[in-house]
Design a protein around this motif. Structure first.
Motif, PDB file in Angstrom:
ATOM      1  N   SER A 599     -67.598 -21.402  24.000  1.00 40.06           N
ATOM      2  CA  SER A 599     -68.228 -20.239  23.379  1.00 40.06           C
ATOM      3  C   SER A 599     -67.995 -20.330  21.876  1.00 40.06           C
ATOM      4  O   SER A 599     -67.204 -21.139  21.413  1.00 40.06           O
ATOM      5  CB  SER A 599     -67.638 -18.951  23.934  1.00 40.06           C
ATOM      6  N   PHE A 600     -68.693 -19.481  21.163  1.00 42.09           N
ATOM      7  CA  PHE A 600     -68.562 -19.548  19.705  1.00 42.09           C
ATOM      8  C   PHE A 600     -68.177 -18.188  19.155  1.00 42.09           C
ATOM      9  O   PHE A 600     -68.816 -17.180  19.450  1.00 42.09           O
ATOM     10  CB  PHE A 600     -69.886 -20.037  19.102  1.00 42.09           C
ATOM     11  N   ASP A 601     -67.125 -18.180  18.379  1.00 39.45           N
ATOM     12  CA  ASP A 601     -66.661 -16.943  17.746  1.00 39.45           C
ATOM     13  C   ASP A 601     -67.442 -16.769  16.435  1.00 39.45           C
ATOM     14  O   ASP A 601     -67.227 -17.487  15.457  1.00 39.45           O
ATOM     15  CB  ASP A 601     -65.148 -17.077  17.480  1.00 39.45           C
ATOM     16  N   LEU A 602     -68.368 -15.832  16.448  1.00 34.37           N
ATOM     17  CA  LEU A 602     -69.302 -15.697  15.323  1.00 34.37           C
ATOM     18  C   LEU A 602     -68.624 -15.155  14.070  1.00 34.37           C
ATOM     19  O   LEU A 602     -69.057 -15.428  12.964  1.00 34.37           O
ATOM     20  CB  LEU A 602     -70.446 -14.761  15.722  1.00 34.37           C
ATOM     21  N   THR A 606     -65.680 -20.254  14.704  1.00 33.32           N
ATOM     22  CA  THR A 606     -64.991 -21.337  15.408  1.00 33.32           C
ATOM     23  C   THR A 606     -65.428 -21.389  16.859  1.00 33.32           C
ATOM     24  O   THR A 606     -65.804 -20.369  17.443  1.00 33.32           O
ATOM     25  CB  THR A 606     -63.455 -21.135  15.433  1.00 33.32           C
ATOM     26  N   GLU A 607     -65.333 -22.572  17.402  1.00 32.14           N
ATOM     27  CA  GLU A 607     -65.632 -22.738  18.808  1.00 32.14           C
ATOM     28  C   GLU A 607     -64.416 -22.271  19.595  1.00 32.14           C
ATOM     29  O   GLU A 607     -63.283 -22.480  19.164  1.00 32.14           O
ATOM     30  CB  GLU A 607     -65.889 -24.216  19.082  1.00 32.14           C
ATOM     31  N   ILE A 608     -64.656 -21.633  20.725  1.00 33.39           N
ATOM     32  CA  ILE A 608     -63.528 -21.173  21.541  1.00 33.39           C
ATOM     33  C   ILE A 608     -63.696 -21.764  22.941  1.00 33.39           C
ATOM     34  O   ILE A 608     -64.768 -21.639  23.538  1.00 33.39           O
ATOM     35  CB  ILE A 608     -63.522 -19.633  21.664  1.00 33.39           C
ATOM     36  N   LEU A 624     -68.050 -13.069  20.594  1.00 34.36           N
ATOM     37  CA  LEU A 624     -68.229 -14.426  21.112  1.00 34.36           C
ATOM     38  C   LEU A 624     -69.639 -14.614  21.654  1.00 34.36           C
ATOM     39  O   LEU A 624     -70.109 -13.796  22.453  1.00 34.36           O
ATOM     40  CB  LEU A 624     -67.249 -14.690  22.262  1.00 34.36           C
ATOM     41  N   ARG A 625     -70.278 -15.681  21.218  1.00 36.05           N
ATOM     42  CA  ARG A 625     -71.565 -16.007  21.857  1.00 36.05           C
ATOM     43  C   ARG A 625     -71.249 -16.829  23.094  1.00 36.05           C
ATOM     44  O   ARG A 625     -70.666 -17.907  22.993  1.00 36.05           O
ATOM     45  CB  ARG A 625     -72.466 -16.775  20.892  1.00 36.05           C
ATOM     46  N   VAL A 626     -71.578 -16.286  24.251  1.00 41.11           N
ATOM     47  CA  VAL A 626     -71.242 -16.945  25.514  1.00 41.11           C
ATOM     48  C   VAL A 626     -72.531 -17.217  26.297  1.00 41.11           C
ATOM     49  O   VAL A 626     -73.571 -16.608  26.038  1.00 41.11           O
ATOM     50  CB  VAL A 626     -70.292 -16.065  26.377  1.00 41.11           C
TER      51      VAL A 626
END
Ligand code: GLC
Length: 629
Positions: A599-602, A606-608, A624-626
């Motif tokens: 996922s991406f922490d907008l 950062t990538e999570i 988070l974009r999930v």
């Protein structure tokens, strides 16, 4: 005089009245075809028993026709744009700002000078507090309006306002003004005529010869401004009593008289033709009274708003209403419909955000997002952290009881907490309208002062950002109180001002904090840090289509301090996790098993890896974009 009869007959009378006033435009006629039937039905329900029903309806439609004829071309173009995109206010690019003209910028010309800043911030919707002619001294911050057609001369003129509206529009900003339609000031021409014995206008207000009826009504009405006067009435000089829900210079209009509706519809159309795109329908809950009831949110209040809406739809179809109903959540949502108010303040989310910060427990807020967030299609919330008014604890006692919380005791705690009376509190607020009889109160204070920055609490800034992160991500239009983005603190000077002293809301209505604005690029200052973090959130919001609209799917974690929800997009979702507590929280990877691993922490770019779980700092949050697995 004629009473209302069948729709076709009354429609004929209305069109005759339109023709008597001038040309009847084709486009207007088409909209009469579309909206007259509902306006007629509403009038029949409201005024069916009145002998003058048909005349007043006809006069209202004739006023709409004349208003359409006078509507400037650029506004007609705007109407057409809105017609093609009725969900315009649902966009993720929407961001509201609110301010007082005088306090923020001196006058209308000063507001115009701020347009570049509004654009820098990303504002697309600007609420200017009431800027109309008003009694000089006591005027409830402009909410006692003496003329809806005259700008307060110290702020500018009506042509200047229309010009400002046009310039804002060119800058991509829709102007919202208050339509203070529940009451006028005691200096309004209608009010003056009413007390002078002009029968026509005496019936515009609710005036009683003695205390008999006021006493009867007050058995069931609530006191709104007990610091100003007890009860719902104030005495006139001649000993009679007049209905006055708010302060003594705000006299409630008598909407049981259709002439009042017709007259106020005329004022509304006038404002719409100045380029106002959103009308903030002030104090909607109070507009209809019936003996033996609370005189709040009665069914007729809705019928009246729908009738105003139908008039607007005929003569200024691009304009929408925002409902300002600070009442029980069941009632708040009742004002939202495309045929009534397309937008509404969300006082519940606002209050529960503060509740969660005080208790470090997100469950009441989570519960509200789960069961009270959903709205009828075509409508949206206006989500805010604080406004120009006080914070009232409008949650439903029955909701709180489910979580084992006693509503009454909890409100007392929250009032103590936010007025700095609770031991260990981080908040610096001031009580507003403490009622000696009921013990009720509300809270005044700026976001920064309530969140702990004034008290020097090291978590203050995080709370300010967290509160905005919620308002910016739950849906609808987020509305920023200008000054909060640079951590404006309380201004206690109101206490030395004989006019403002009696109204503690002035503590959070300070002048534009110049110094704080000057520091907004300096990360070594609270103003700079808060500004930096909030503008980052705003820009992320603008680029996140998942944040458009209102759809929200709750997301549960086993942590009481975590508020979680998903905003569904096209294939992706934006998952918000917010920690309202003081302790770091590690959310177990299993919680995320419904999502793809990456996922991406907008917010932090950062990538999570969700297989490692998510760690939330105290008062930390992620967007988070999930991707659903
Ligand atoms: C609304 C306004 C408030 C005002 C009241 C009476 O609640 O927001 O400021 O005092 O109406 O007009």
């Amino acid at each position: 005089m004629t009473a209302l009869t069948r729709p076709e007959t009354d429609r004929r009378a209305a069109l005759d009245a339109c023709e008597a006033g001038g040309r009847v435009d084709e486009a207007f006629l088409a909209r009469v075809d579309e909206h007259f039937p509902r306006l007629h039905e509403l009038f029949t329900r409201l005024y069916g028993g009145r002998a003058d029903g048909r005349e007043e309806l006809a006069a209202t439609v004739a006023a709409a026709s004349a208003s359409w004829n006078a509507r400037p071309l650029d506004l007609k173009v705007r109407d057409a744009q809105r017609g093609a995109d009725p969900g315009w206010f649902q966009s993720e690019r929407m961001l509201g700002g609110a301010c007082y003209v005088d306090r923020y910028a001196g006058n209308l010309a000063g507001i115009r000078d701020q347009i570049p800043y509004f654009r820098e911030l990303g504002i697309t919707y600007l609420h200017l507090m009431p800027l109309f002619d008003t009694p000089e001294r006591d005027n409830d911050g402009g909410y006692a309006v003496s003329s809806y057609r005259r700008v307060n001369p110290s702020l500018g003129t009506m042509p200047q306002l229309a010009e400002l509206a046009a310039e804002l529009r060119l800058a991509g900003i829709s102007l919202m003004l208050d339509f203070v339609f529940n009451h006028t000031s005691n200096e309004h021409e209608w009010a003056q005529r009413a007390v002078a014995g002009d029968d026509e206008y005496a019936d515009f207000y609710l005036i009683f010869p003695d205390r008999q009826m006021p006493d009867a009504y007050e058995r069931t009405t609530r006191e709104i401004f007990p610091d100003d006067h007890r009860g719902s009435f104030v005495p006139l000089e001649d000993g009679r009593w007049i209905w006055s829900t708010f302060s003594r210079q705000q006299w409630d209009l008598n909407y049981a008289n259709p002439a009042v509706f017709r007259a106020m519809a005329g004022e509304m159309l006038f404002l719409a033709n100045q380029g106002v795109e959103v009308l903030r329908m002030d104090a909607v809950a109070f507009i209809w009274k019936r003996l033996g009831t609370s005189c709040e949110s009665l069914p007729e209040a809705h019928l009246l708003l729908q009738a105003f809406n139908a008039v607007l739809a005929m003569a200024a179809p691009g304009v929408v209403f925002t409902s300002e109903a600070i009442v029980h959540p069941d009632e708040v949502v009742g004002y939202l419909s495309p045929d009534e108010c397309a937008l509404s303040y969300n006082p519940l989310q606002m209050a529960l955000t503060w509740e969660a910060l005080a208790t470090r427990d997100g469950r009441l807020l989570q519960q509200a997002l789960e069961r009270r967030h959903e709205l009828p299609p075509g409508t949206a919330w206006v989500n805010y952290v604080r406004g120009h008014d006080d914070i009232g604890w409008t949650f439903a006692d029955e909701d709180a009881a489910e979580l084992g919380i006693d509503g009454h005791a909890h409100r007392r705690f929250l009032n103590r907490f936010y007025t700095g009376r609770h031991e260990g509190t981080f908040a610096r607020g001031v009580a507003f309208q403490e009622n000696p009889t009921t013990g009720d109160a509300r809270v005044a204070g700026t976001t920064a002062s309530l969140a702990g920055i004034e008290a020097g609490d090291p978590r203050g800034e995080d709370r300010v950002v967290l509160a905005h992160a919620l308002a910016l991500s739950t849906g609808g239009i987020p509305l920023l109180y200008l000054g909060d983005e640079v951590a404006q603190l309380n201004d206690y000077s109101y206490a030395d001002d004989p006019v403002r002293r009696g109204d503690t809301r002035w503590v959070h209505r300070g002048n534009r904090p110049r110094d704080a604005y000057a520091q907004r690029g300096d990360d070594t200052t609270p103003a700079g840090r808060v500004f930096h973090r909030l503008t980052k959130l705003i820009s992320v919001r603008q680029q996140s289509p998942e944040l458009a609209g209102n759809a929200l799917i709750p997301f549960h974690t086993p942590h009481a301090a975590v508020v979680g929800y998903q905003r569904p997009g096209d294939g992706t979702r934006l998952l918000v996790l917010a920690n309202v507590g003081d302790a770091e929280i590690e959310i177990d990877p299993l919680t995320f098993s419904g999502f793809a691993q990456t996922s991406f922490d907008l917010v932090h770019n950062t990538e999570i890896d969700l297989d490692e779980g998510v760690t939330l700092r105290p008062h930390g949050f992620v967007w988070l974009r999930v991707t659903p697995a």
